[in-house]
Design a protein around this motif. Structure first.
Motif, PDB file in Angstrom:
ATOM      1  N   PHE A 296      82.072 -11.964  57.514  1.00  0.00           N
ATOM      2  CA  PHE A 296      81.988 -11.175  58.747  1.00  0.00           C
ATOM      3  C   PHE A 296      81.753 -12.059  59.969  1.00  0.00           C
ATOM      4  O   PHE A 296      82.321 -11.820  61.046  1.00  0.00           O
ATOM      5  CB  PHE A 296      80.887 -10.118  58.630  1.00  0.00           C
ATOM      6  CG  PHE A 296      81.325  -8.886  57.902  1.00  0.00           C
ATOM      7  CD1 PHE A 296      81.997  -7.866  58.551  1.00  0.00           C
ATOM      8  CD2 PHE A 296      81.086  -8.747  56.539  1.00  0.00           C
ATOM      9  CE1 PHE A 296      82.424  -6.731  57.885  1.00  0.00           C
ATOM     10  CE2 PHE A 296      81.511  -7.617  55.856  1.00  0.00           C
ATOM     11  CZ  PHE A 296      82.179  -6.606  56.528  1.00  0.00           C
ATOM     12  N   CYS A 297      80.928 -13.095  59.820  1.00  0.00           N
ATOM     13  CA  CYS A 297      80.644 -13.957  60.967  1.00  0.00           C
ATOM     14  C   CYS A 297      81.894 -14.744  61.374  1.00  0.00           C
ATOM     15  O   CYS A 297      82.210 -14.850  62.567  1.00  0.00           O
ATOM     16  CB  CYS A 297      79.501 -14.914  60.634  1.00  0.00           C
ATOM     17  SG  CYS A 297      78.870 -15.819  62.065  1.00  0.00           S
ATOM     18  N   PHE A 298      82.630 -15.276  60.403  1.00  0.00           N
ATOM     19  CA  PHE A 298      83.843 -16.021  60.738  1.00  0.00           C
ATOM     20  C   PHE A 298      84.928 -15.095  61.273  1.00  0.00           C
ATOM     21  O   PHE A 298      85.736 -15.504  62.117  1.00  0.00           O
ATOM     22  CB  PHE A 298      84.344 -16.788  59.515  1.00  0.00           C
ATOM     23  CG  PHE A 298      83.728 -18.147  59.375  1.00  0.00           C
ATOM     24  CD1 PHE A 298      84.188 -19.214  60.132  1.00  0.00           C
ATOM     25  CD2 PHE A 298      82.673 -18.365  58.499  1.00  0.00           C
ATOM     26  CE1 PHE A 298      83.618 -20.470  60.010  1.00  0.00           C
ATOM     27  CE2 PHE A 298      82.094 -19.611  58.367  1.00  0.00           C
ATOM     28  CZ  PHE A 298      82.565 -20.676  59.131  1.00  0.00           C
ATOM     29  N   ALA A 299      84.962 -13.843  60.799  1.00  0.00           N
ATOM     30  CA  ALA A 299      85.922 -12.886  61.355  1.00  0.00           C
ATOM     31  C   ALA A 299      85.621 -12.634  62.832  1.00  0.00           C
ATOM     32  O   ALA A 299      86.526 -12.627  63.681  1.00  0.00           O
ATOM     33  CB  ALA A 299      85.879 -11.583  60.567  1.00  0.00           C
ATOM     34  N   GLY A 300      84.354 -12.428  63.167  1.00  0.00           N
ATOM     35  CA  GLY A 300      83.977 -12.213  64.561  1.00  0.00           C
ATOM     36  C   GLY A 300      84.237 -13.435  65.413  1.00  0.00           C
ATOM     37  O   GLY A 300      84.745 -13.325  66.543  1.00  0.00           O
ATOM     38  N   LEU A 363      75.366 -11.436  71.170  1.00  0.00           N
ATOM     39  CA  LEU A 363      74.955 -11.335  72.571  1.00  0.00           C
ATOM     40  C   LEU A 363      75.942 -12.054  73.490  1.00  0.00           C
ATOM     41  O   LEU A 363      76.342 -11.530  74.538  1.00  0.00           O
ATOM     42  CB  LEU A 363      73.552 -11.932  72.733  1.00  0.00           C
ATOM     43  CG  LEU A 363      72.922 -11.838  74.134  1.00  0.00           C
ATOM     44  CD1 LEU A 363      72.689 -10.392  74.513  1.00  0.00           C
ATOM     45  CD2 LEU A 363      71.616 -12.620  74.166  1.00  0.00           C
ATOM     46  N   GLY A 364      76.359 -13.255  73.087  1.00  0.00           N
ATOM     47  CA  GLY A 364      77.310 -14.002  73.903  1.00  0.00           C
ATOM     48  C   GLY A 364      78.655 -13.304  73.998  1.00  0.00           C
ATOM     49  O   GLY A 364      79.253 -13.227  75.080  1.00  0.00           O
ATOM     50  N   LEU A 365      79.149 -12.780  72.869  1.00  0.00           N
ATOM     51  CA  LEU A 365      80.445 -12.103  72.874  1.00  0.00           C
ATOM     52  C   LEU A 365      80.392 -10.801  73.665  1.00  0.00           C
ATOM     53  O   LEU A 365      81.320 -10.484  74.424  1.00  0.00           O
ATOM     54  CB  LEU A 365      80.887 -11.827  71.435  1.00  0.00           C
ATOM     55  CG  LEU A 365      81.214 -13.055  70.588  1.00  0.00           C
ATOM     56  CD1 LEU A 365      81.608 -12.636  69.180  1.00  0.00           C
ATOM     57  CD2 LEU A 365      82.308 -13.879  71.226  1.00  0.00           C
ATOM     58  N   MET A 366      79.325 -10.043  73.513  1.00  0.00           N
ATOM     59  CA  MET A 366      79.212  -8.786  74.241  1.00  0.00           C
ATOM     60  C   MET A 366      79.065  -9.042  75.740  1.00  0.00           C
ATOM     61  O   MET A 366      79.605  -8.300  76.571  1.00  0.00           O
ATOM     62  CB  MET A 366      78.029  -7.973  73.708  1.00  0.00           C
ATOM     63  CG  MET A 366      77.999  -6.545  74.238  1.00  0.00           C
ATOM     64  SD  MET A 366      79.525  -5.616  73.861  1.00  0.00           S
ATOM     65  CE  MET A 366      79.368  -5.447  72.080  1.00  0.00           C
ATOM     66  N   GLY A 367      78.342 -10.100  76.105  1.00  0.00           N
ATOM     67  CA  GLY A 367      78.221 -10.458  77.512  1.00  0.00           C
ATOM     68  C   GLY A 367      79.571 -10.789  78.121  1.00  0.00           C
ATOM     69  O   GLY A 367      79.900 -10.340  79.225  1.00  0.00           O
ATOM     70  N   ALA A 443      96.282  -6.054  78.504  1.00  0.00           N
ATOM     71  CA  ALA A 443      95.125  -6.330  79.363  1.00  0.00           C
ATOM     72  C   ALA A 443      93.815  -5.920  78.702  1.00  0.00           C
ATOM     73  O   ALA A 443      92.762  -6.504  78.985  1.00  0.00           O
ATOM     74  CB  ALA A 443      95.292  -5.599  80.690  1.00  0.00           C
ATOM     75  N   ALA A 444      93.866  -4.900  77.822  1.00  0.00           N
ATOM     76  CA  ALA A 444      92.640  -4.397  77.197  1.00  0.00           C
ATOM     77  C   ALA A 444      92.297  -5.114  75.901  1.00  0.00           C
ATOM     78  O   ALA A 444      91.125  -5.151  75.499  1.00  0.00           O
ATOM     79  CB  ALA A 444      92.779  -2.895  76.929  1.00  0.00           C
ATOM     80  N   ALA A 445      93.296  -5.676  75.212  1.00  0.00           N
ATOM     81  CA  ALA A 445      93.080  -6.237  73.882  1.00  0.00           C
ATOM     82  C   ALA A 445      92.026  -7.347  73.843  1.00  0.00           C
ATOM     83  O   ALA A 445      91.174  -7.354  72.933  1.00  0.00           O
ATOM     84  CB  ALA A 445      94.407  -6.734  73.313  1.00  0.00           C
ATOM     85  N   PRO A 446      92.027  -8.327  74.782  1.00  0.00           N
ATOM     86  CA  PRO A 446      91.021  -9.391  74.688  1.00  0.00           C
ATOM     87  C   PRO A 446      89.585  -8.892  74.749  1.00  0.00           C
ATOM     88  O   PRO A 446      88.732  -9.322  73.968  1.00  0.00           O
ATOM     89  CB  PRO A 446      91.360 -10.298  75.883  1.00  0.00           C
ATOM     90  CG  PRO A 446      92.803 -10.071  76.131  1.00  0.00           C
ATOM     91  CD  PRO A 446      93.014  -8.617  75.849  1.00  0.00           C
ATOM     92  N   ARG A 447      89.306  -7.959  75.686  1.00  0.00           N
ATOM     93  CA  ARG A 447      87.932  -7.444  75.782  1.00  0.00           C
ATOM     94  C   ARG A 447      87.563  -6.638  74.538  1.00  0.00           C
ATOM     95  O   ARG A 447      86.429  -6.720  74.050  1.00  0.00           O
ATOM     96  CB  ARG A 447      87.782  -6.583  77.032  1.00  0.00           C
ATOM     97  CG  ARG A 447      87.621  -7.385  78.307  1.00  0.00           C
ATOM     98  CD  ARG A 447      86.977  -6.552  79.399  1.00  0.00           C
ATOM     99  NE  ARG A 447      86.700  -7.337  80.584  1.00  0.00           N
ATOM    100  CZ  ARG A 447      85.877  -6.956  81.544  1.00  0.00           C
ATOM    101  NH1 ARG A 447      85.242  -5.802  81.455  1.00  0.00           N
ATOM    102  NH2 ARG A 447      85.679  -7.713  82.605  1.00  0.00           N
ATOM    103  N   GLY A 453      84.345  -8.450  67.875  1.00  0.00           N
ATOM    104  CA  GLY A 453      83.764  -9.685  67.348  1.00  0.00           C
ATOM    105  C   GLY A 453      82.247  -9.670  67.408  1.00  0.00           C
ATOM    106  O   GLY A 453      81.567 -10.127  66.483  1.00  0.00           O
ATOM    107  N   ALA A 454      81.700  -9.119  68.505  1.00  0.00           N
ATOM    108  CA  ALA A 454      80.245  -9.002  68.630  1.00  0.00           C
ATOM    109  C   ALA A 454      79.670  -8.094  67.548  1.00  0.00           C
ATOM    110  O   ALA A 454      78.635  -8.394  66.943  1.00  0.00           O
ATOM    111  CB  ALA A 454      79.885  -8.469  70.018  1.00  0.00           C
ATOM    112  N   ALA A 455      80.358  -6.987  67.283  1.00  0.00           N
ATOM    113  CA  ALA A 455      79.889  -6.068  66.244  1.00  0.00           C
ATOM    114  C   ALA A 455      79.914  -6.731  64.867  1.00  0.00           C
ATOM    115  O   ALA A 455      78.984  -6.564  64.059  1.00  0.00           O
ATOM    116  CB  ALA A 455      80.752  -4.803  66.244  1.00  0.00           C
ATOM    117  N   LEU A 456      80.967  -7.500  64.579  1.00  0.00           N
ATOM    118  CA  LEU A 456      81.063  -8.195  63.291  1.00  0.00           C
ATOM    119  C   LEU A 456      79.955  -9.237  63.151  1.00  0.00           C
ATOM    120  O   LEU A 456      79.354  -9.384  62.074  1.00  0.00           O
ATOM    121  CB  LEU A 456      82.433  -8.856  63.165  1.00  0.00           C
ATOM    122  CG  LEU A 456      83.637  -7.912  63.049  1.00  0.00           C
ATOM    123  CD1 LEU A 456      84.937  -8.698  63.138  1.00  0.00           C
ATOM    124  CD2 LEU A 456      83.580  -7.125  61.737  1.00  0.00           C
TER     125      LEU A 456
END
Length: 483
Positions: A296-300, A363-367, A443-447, A453-456
């Protein structure tokens, strides 16, 4: 291939860890100091060889595409052929290492990788290059599956966390250096020199291989049918998933074939004491949860690494060079944190360290996903740094727990399992982003990818916490003494 070693050296210490009555060149304190330094250097240089080559190839795909007159989509085969061979061969090479000795198979992998690099440099066409890259993947699988198990035999048990930290530092630095090294070579030489540079590095590893610890040949015969089923399982699922959108019927058939191979393999291997697919290790609760958390961590992490360049360039209008600068902080933060995490893992519960790492990464990914960056992209430095700290804090303790939860004689199987978990997660993250780019607005896919990724990553941290009651730090240290 490198000739096989002579008979193993006389016993220098307790050998209760050996899987048979043959002696093993390993005492409770690891190798003597001069040999230990050379052995660790050989392993880390071998890891650098594999990781640096992958980073350089990714950067060079546009150049290779133009030089060989193929489309970018076809040129990607240079990468996927390597990844597929790597994933298919990890567990079989781990089994070969346990059967014939880690040092022999590791050195043979370096020979194979180096010779395949020469074939890559001489490639006159894309099919030749793709085939040579697949052979490179086979050599890389031997290096990656047996590198950390060799470290386990080289250093004292109480230094294993630090040794895994050195390995993570090496991988992170090689990853961050890959694009720069590739750009430097391409600015002065044609693309074949990207692969020719592997030869001196490979020779340096081979010169030091004589100092690697000798491990005993295992008592179990190789099961070629099981190794074939293992390869068919990973190849079917891995290739099928990549073709899911472009050729759904073929993809479905390949995935189904891979799952059938998995079922047959489990049925065949379940009764064995040392199966090719390490079912025996997956029965260890702490190790099993570490594997799940790793996937899960590597997937995120992979989903974020694919999404972030598109977010910076297409969403925020940054140039390719600026994007590279923003993203470099991530692997550099991993490199710095990995060393500290290795030392912390020798003193504290790896479950809590992994949970903290997953939280920092999330936290970093969600930020990055939620912060309004339309006018100023500089906060990405902070978010990417948090991601690197979190990933480094997760990876080193999690790998340590995977290796020390396994019996010493199954270190190679644990190394193969760790590599398979990493590649499975990376594949899942890449497929996730492919689906998002196909099914949602560009435009929406990266966010969305950064948010998922943050959830994973957060889920990986929760999975790690579920093994906190096992007191994995104490169990890992005790397992080496008690077997």
């Amino acid at each position: 291939m490198m000739p096989l070693d002579p008979d193993l050296a006389p016993v220098r210490g307790p050998t209760r860890d050996a899987p048979c009555d043959r002696p093993v060149e390993h005492a409770d304190g690891g190798l003597p100091t001069p040999a230990r330094a050379l052995a660790v250097g050989a392993v880390l240089t071998g890891m650098t060889l594999v990781v640096l080559d992958a980073g350089i190839t990714n950067l060079a795909l546009p150049t290779i595409s133009g030089a060989l007159h193929v489309t970018p989509a076809v040129a990607v085969l240079v990468v996927t052929a390597y990844q597929t061979a790597l994933l298919v061969a990890l567990l079989p090479f781990a089994a070969l290492g346990e059967r014939f000795g880690y040092r022999r198979v590791f050195a043979s992998g370096v020979w194979l990788f180096m010779l395949a690099s020469v074939l890559c440099a001489l490639a006159p066409s894309l099919p030749w290059l793709v085939a040579a890259r697949a052979v490179q993947g086979l050599g890389g699988a031997a290096i990656m599956a047996l590198g950390v198990p060799l470290l386990r035999f080289s250093v004292p048990p109480q230094r294993m966390g630090a040794a895994i930290g050195w390995n993570a530092l090496t991988v992170a630095l090689a990853s961050s250096a890959g694009p720069g090294v590739g750009a430097l070579i391409l600015s002065h030489a044609p693309w074949p020199w990207l692969y020719a540079m592997n030869v001196p590095l490979g020779l340096a590893v081979l010169l030091a291989c004589g100092q690697l610890p000798r491990t005993p040949a295992g008592p179990h015969r190789l099961d070629v049918a099981s190794m074939a089923l293992s390869g068919g399982m990973f190849a079917g699922v891995f290739v099928g998933v990549q073709l899911l959108l472009s050729r759904p019927l073929v993809a479905t058939g390949l995935v189904a074939a891979g799952l059938i191979c998995l079922g047959l393999l489990v049925r065949r291997e379940a009764p064995k004491a040392a199966p090719v697919i390490p079912l025996d290790l997956l029965r260890v609760r702490s190790l099993r949860f570490s594997v799940i958390a790793s996937v899960f961590c590597f997937a995120g992490q992979t989903a974020a690494m694919v999404a972030l360049p598109f977010y910076l360039q297409q969403g925020l209008g940054q140039s390719a060079s600026a994007t590279g600068i923003y993203m470099t902080i991530w692997p550099l933060s991993v490199a710095v944190t990995a060393v500290a995490a290795g030392r912390l893992a020798d003193r504290f519960s790896t479950a809590w360290l992994c949970a903290a790492g997953g939280a920092f990464l999330a936290l970093g990914l969600m930020g990055a996903a939620l912060w309004p960056l339309t006018e100023d992209a500089r906060p990405i430095f902070l978010f990417a740094g948090a991601c690197g700290v979190g990933f480094g804090l997760f990876q080193t303790p999690n790998n340590r727990n995977m290796f020390l939860s396994a019996p010493l004689e199954r270190s190679a199987a644990s190394g193969g399992l760790q590599g398979a978990a990493r590649l499975t997660g990376q594949t899942a993250g890449a497929v996730l982003m492919t689906l998002l780019f196909t099914l949602t607005p560009v435009a929406a896919a990266p966010r969305l990818g950064l948010g998922i990724g943050a959830a994973l990553a957060l889920f990986a941290g929760f999975v790690s916490l579920s093994r906190a009651g096992d007191d994995d730090h104490a169990a890992g240290a005790a397992s080496v003494r008690s077997r």
